[in-house]
Scaffold this active site. Structure first.
Site, short mmCIF file in Angstrom:
data_model
loop_
_atom_site.label_atom_id
_atom_site.label_comp_id
_atom_site.label_asym_id
_atom_site.label_seq_id
_atom_site.Cartn_x
_atom_site.Cartn_y
_atom_site.Cartn_z
N ASP A 79 0.74 -1.27 0.00
CA ASP A 79 0.00 0.00 0.00
C ASP A 79 0.78 1.32 0.00
O ASP A 79 0.70 2.08 -0.94
CB ASP A 79 -0.94 0.04 1.21
CG ASP A 79 -1.79 -1.22 1.32
OD1 ASP A 79 -1.44 -2.25 0.75
OD2 ASP A 79 -2.84 -1.15 1.98
N ARG B 138 -0.30 3.68 9.99
CA ARG B 138 -1.12 3.46 8.80
C ARG B 138 -0.84 4.53 7.74
O ARG B 138 -0.25 5.56 8.04
CB ARG B 138 -2.61 3.54 9.19
CG ARG B 138 -3.12 2.46 10.12
CD ARG B 138 -3.31 1.12 9.43
NE ARG B 138 -4.19 1.20 8.27
CZ ARG B 138 -4.44 0.17 7.46
NH1 ARG B 138 -3.90 -1.01 7.70
NH2 ARG B 138 -5.22 0.31 6.41
N GLU C 129 0.95 -8.00 12.64
CA GLU C 129 1.00 -7.83 11.18
C GLU C 129 2.41 -7.43 10.72
O GLU C 129 2.93 -7.96 9.75
CB GLU C 129 -0.02 -6.73 10.83
CG GLU C 129 -0.33 -6.55 9.38
CD GLU C 129 -1.33 -5.41 9.16
OE1 GLU C 129 -1.72 -4.72 10.14
OE2 GLU C 129 -1.72 -5.20 8.00
C1 9WN Z 1 -5.81 -3.06 1.67
C2 9WN Z 1 -4.75 -7.77 4.39
C3 9WN Z 1 -4.08 -6.67 3.56
C4 9WN Z 1 -2.80 -7.15 2.87
C5 9WN Z 1 -2.04 -5.99 2.23
C6 9WN Z 1 -1.81 -4.93 3.30
C7 9WN Z 1 -3.13 -4.46 3.88
C8 9WN Z 1 -5.27 -3.44 3.06
C9 9WN Z 1 -5.47 -2.29 3.99
O1 9WN Z 1 -3.83 -5.56 4.45
O2 9WN Z 1 -3.89 -3.81 2.86
O3 9WN Z 1 -5.77 -4.18 0.82
O4 9WN Z 1 -6.62 -2.01 4.35
O5 9WN Z 1 -4.49 -1.63 4.37
O6 9WN Z 1 -1.08 -3.85 2.77
O7 9WN Z 1 -0.81 -6.43 1.70
O8 9WN Z 1 -3.12 -8.09 1.89
O9 9WN Z 1 -3.83 -8.30 5.31
#
Ligand code: 9WN
Length: 434
Positions: free
Chosen positions: A169, A203, A407
């Site tokens: 992201d 974030r 995470e």
């Molecule tokens: C948007 C679920 C996902 C991962 C991504 C990570 C994060 C989401 C968010 O979480 O992205 O897809 O809301 O930030 O960057 O790699 O698949 O764990």
């Protein structure tokens, strides 16, 4: 630790699919599901196959496997939800699916997962699992065909990504491309992630989200049609990390070809995508920095940043001995794992020497276990077993010290960050414990 990791998967299990995390990500995510299947394979190979089968049930008719399948249902909070994507209303490719989806995709770890499942299948279950792999295989090939064609119309060997949400992201790799987008506000919206987590510094910023959402609106306007997107979209990146995972995934499908009873035509295509990808990554290698560089299709410029993605040749198990040696030296240099401030010699998402580095902020510095899992796998296959084993031990130490299968982690202190009880962290833990 094994029991605790298994308990995380069981708690996030929705029966036939697994929430990426209990609160922050309560739906099915594409590459999360692939890692999660690897975790399930240590507990029940049948459940592992079910995870992937349910993900691929939401595959688009183009072959694309969407990045989120909103399986949690309409009442389950996640922003942005299906109404922002509106896929089934704007493209026939997304119709008739078991649940609404997003209109973008994530790195194709799935073939690596199927290979792992097969390797872990005990003899008495081989007949059943072989049949299920045979049934899934055409969907895997069609997913790869989509990446090799729709996402690479130039047949360059590099996959083009359309959105920062296609994996990492808020990586600084996207900063310049996002800076060029002068957005009108994408309309009023309320983010749920920052309230769910309680610490906005971990974030992406609102500036990022304005652009993320504006890009979704653009993709929707192009009806998620790759030709239209290629013609008009403002964010088109040849992503070397995504491309490297695609190389490794093609190799994994070739390894499964006999088990799956693959046709000669499919074998030939897989081998072609594999070779083309490796050659392309090799051309993106910058001898001066030792990094493999992404490429901005719109400006024609390489993206010169020290991030984990620069190790794409390693992730792709490069056959070039010179590039491999240079990358291994760089990996343990002061710019990466050799930085004395690191708690463990693990690969951070962004080099601490990079001005954009932020130790708490998501893909801008923290250590992500799944990235180190991919590197561990690659180094194991490249016969660097001592360094690979070190990655495994330090990763387990980090996850264990963090206490709740976080995470991502602060590279300097090892503090756990982001969502607790993240499924893919538990899944790779299970795989590392064996
Ligand atoms: C948007 C679920 C996902 C991962 C991504 C990570 C994060 C989401 C968010 O979480 O992205 O897809 O809301 O930030 O960057 O790699 O698949 O764990």
């Amino acid at each position: 630790m094994r029991d605790q990791a298994a308990a995380v998967l069981h708690a996030n299990d929705a029966g036939t699919w697994t929430k990426a995390s209990p609160h922050l990500y309560p739906h099915q995510w594409s590459w999360d599901s692939a890692f999660i299947a690897i975790g399930w394979a240590h507990l029940d190979v049948g459940r592992a196959m079910t995870e992937l089968e349910h993900l691929f049930a939401a595959q688009w008719s183009t072959g694309m496997v969407p990045h989120i399948v909103f399986r949690g249902g309409p009442g389950v909070p996640y922003f942005p939800g299906p109404e922002w994507w509106n896929c089934a209303n704007v493209t026939p490719a997304a119709r008739g699916l078991p649940a609404p989806t997003t209109g973008i995709c994530q790195p194709p770890v799935h073939a690596l997962a199927v290979l792992r499942i097969w390797q872990l299948t005990p003899q008495p279950r081989q007949r059943e699992i072989r049949a299920r792999i045979q049934a899934l295989f055409p969907r895997l090939v069609s997913w790869h065909r989509y990446l090799a064609t729709g996402r690479d119309p130039e047949a360059s060997g590099l996959v083009t990504t359309y959105h920062p949400w296609e994996g990492t992201d808020n990586s600084p790799r996207w900063d310049r491309a996002l800076e060029r987008i002068k957005v009108a506000k994408p309309g009023p919206y309320t983010r749920l992630d920052v309230t769910a987590l309680g610490d906005p510094s971990q974030r992406p910023t609102d500036w990022d989200y304005d652009r993320f959402l504006w890009l979704v609106q653009q993709l929707r306007k192009y009806r998620y049609d790759d030709v239209q997107i290629y013609r008009h979209h403002r964010f088109l990146i040849k992503d070397v990390f995504f491309s490297a995972v695609f190389v490794a995934a093609n190799a994994a499908l070739l390894e499964l070809a006999d088990v799956a009873g693959a046709s000669d035509g499919d074998r030939c295509d897989l081998a072609c995508w594999l070779d083309r990808g490796r050659a392309a990554l090799s051309r993106r290698f910058d001898a001066k920095s030792g990094l493999c560089l992404d490429y901005d299709v719109r400006t024609g410029e390489p993206i010169r940043l020290r991030t984990f993605a620069g190790f794409a040749p390693l992730f792709a198990r490069t056959t070039d001995a010179g590039q491999r040696a240079a990358q291994l030296r760089l990996l343990d240099s002061a710019g990466f794992c050799g930085d004395p401030k690191l708690r463990w010699r693990l690969l951070p998402s962004t080099s601490p020497a990079e001005p954009a580095f932020e130790r708490h902020n998501y893909w801008r510095g923290p250590v992500w276990p799944i990235i180190n899992w991919l590197l561990w796998q690659a180094l194991t296959e490249l016969d660097c077993s001592a360094r690979a084993d070190e990655l495994r031990r330090y990763s387990l130490a980090q996850i264990s010290a963090g206490g709740h299968f976080a995470e991502y982690f602060d590279p300097f202190t090892g503090d756990p960050l982001g969502s607790p009880r993240q499924s893919w962290t538990a899944a790779v833990t299970l795989d590392w414990l064996g």
